[in-house]
Design an enzyme around this catalytic site. Structure first.
Site, PDB file in Angstrom:
ATOM      1  N   GLU A  92      67.505  16.919  77.372  1.00 47.39           N
ATOM      2  CA  GLU A  92      67.604  16.849  76.730  1.00 47.39           C
ATOM      3  C   GLU A  92      66.401  16.982  75.576  1.00 47.39           C
ATOM      4  O   GLU A  92      65.797  17.676  74.240  1.00 47.39           O
ATOM      5  CB  GLU A  92      67.845  14.631  76.507  1.00 47.39           C
ATOM      6  CG  GLU A  92      68.763  14.745  76.623  1.00 47.39           C
ATOM      7  CD  GLU A  92      70.079  14.897  75.785  1.00 47.39           C
ATOM      8  OE1 GLU A  92      70.205  15.607  74.782  1.00 47.39           O
ATOM      9  OE2 GLU A  92      71.249  15.333  76.364  1.00 47.39           O
ATOM     10  N   GLU A  96      66.584  19.738  72.375  1.00 50.42           N
ATOM     11  CA  GLU A  96      66.919  19.262  71.173  1.00 50.42           C
ATOM     12  C   GLU A  96      65.189  19.671  70.278  1.00 50.42           C
ATOM     13  O   GLU A  96      65.284  19.495  68.610  1.00 50.42           O
ATOM     14  CB  GLU A  96      66.653  17.596  70.904  1.00 50.42           C
ATOM     15  CG  GLU A  96      67.740  16.855  71.474  1.00 50.42           C
ATOM     16  CD  GLU A  96      68.014  15.198  71.449  1.00 50.42           C
ATOM     17  OE1 GLU A  96      66.896  15.219  70.892  1.00 50.42           O
ATOM     18  OE2 GLU A  96      69.249  15.225  71.532  1.00 50.42           O
ATOM     19  N   ASP A 114      75.695  -0.745  70.086  1.00 48.59           N
ATOM     20  CA  ASP A 114      76.129   0.116  68.606  1.00 48.59           C
ATOM     21  C   ASP A 114      76.242   1.573  68.383  1.00 48.59           C
ATOM     22  O   ASP A 114      76.332   1.991  67.856  1.00 48.59           O
ATOM     23  CB  ASP A 114      75.229  -0.668  67.529  1.00 48.59           C
ATOM     24  CG  ASP A 114      73.833   0.134  67.782  1.00 48.59           C
ATOM     25  OD1 ASP A 114      73.418   1.121  69.017  1.00 48.59           O
ATOM     26  OD2 ASP A 114      72.509   0.137  67.035  1.00 48.59           O
ATOM     27  N   GLU A 142      66.254  18.361  62.525  1.00 47.18           N
ATOM     28  CA  GLU A 142      64.253  18.187  62.172  1.00 47.18           C
ATOM     29  C   GLU A 142      63.790  17.252  63.428  1.00 47.18           C
ATOM     30  O   GLU A 142      64.320  16.226  64.245  1.00 47.18           O
ATOM     31  CB  GLU A 142      64.423  17.376  60.998  1.00 47.18           C
ATOM     32  CG  GLU A 142      63.308  17.692  59.859  1.00 47.18           C
ATOM     33  CD  GLU A 142      63.133  17.194  59.106  1.00 47.18           C
ATOM     34  OE1 GLU A 142      64.043  17.015  58.239  1.00 47.18           O
ATOM     35  OE2 GLU A 142      62.239  16.837  58.245  1.00 47.18           O
TER      36      GLU A 142
END
Ligand SMILES: [Zn+2]
Length: 176
Positions: A92, A96, A114, A142
């Protein structure tokens, strides 16, 4: 945002397409298929993420997609079927941020309730940078190495907000 079904994500049996019915089974109300016996246990999905600190600054990414698009979080993502948690964190991070890391030790494990897509179990690793070049990619718009004063107010997910608090409480001086 979509409301999560607390009992099941399915209406029909994913195996045989018959309707699922609510039943008290294995100590809980669950959806079960009367036709083939499939039980939708509706377990949380494991995810892993990386705590990367460079010169007293913590690596955070800005979310390019919903949920919580535009908010910041610790780089993390859901585990693929056949990978280990530490490999998930490393993959990941590479996707990213472009950075190559090695997961070193587990910082903490959180549950997340959540994320409208699913409930999660988030395994966060302390990680060492081993290479790569920092370029935001995939679902990160970003990236930023943040000192304590630079950590944005809009952090996505309660588990990530708790992790930031725990990081400061347990490792005072780690972030400047
Ligand atoms: Zn079925």
């Amino acid at each position: 945002m979509q409301i999560k079904d607390p009992i099941s994500s399915f209406t029909f049996c994913p195996k045989c397409r018959a309707e699922l019915v609510l039943e008290n089974y294995d100590h809980r109300l669950r959806k079960k298929c009367a036709s083939c016996g499939f039980v939708d246990y509706h377990n949380p999905v494991p995810a892993a993420g990386a705590i990367v600190v460079r010169d007293g600054k913590l690596l955070l990414v800005k979310r390019a997609e919903n949920p919580y698009k535009g908010d910041w979080c610790i780089p993390a993502g859901y585990m693929e079927w056949d990978e280990s948690p530490s490999h998930c964190a490393e993959r990941e991070l590479k996707e990213e941020t472009g950075l190559e890391i090695r997961a070193k030790s587990i910082f903490e494990i959180y549950n997340g309730t959540d994320d409208p897509r699913t409930n999660a179990i988030l395994i966060l690793y302390f990680c060492d940078e081993v290479g790569g070049e920092a370029i935001a990619g995939d679902d990160a718009a970003e990236l930023r190495f943040c000192s304590l004063a630079e950590i944005p107010d809009n952090i996505a997910f309660e588990a990530h907000r708790q992790a930031l608090r725990d990081l400061q409480d347990r490792y005072p001086g780690l972030l400047k």
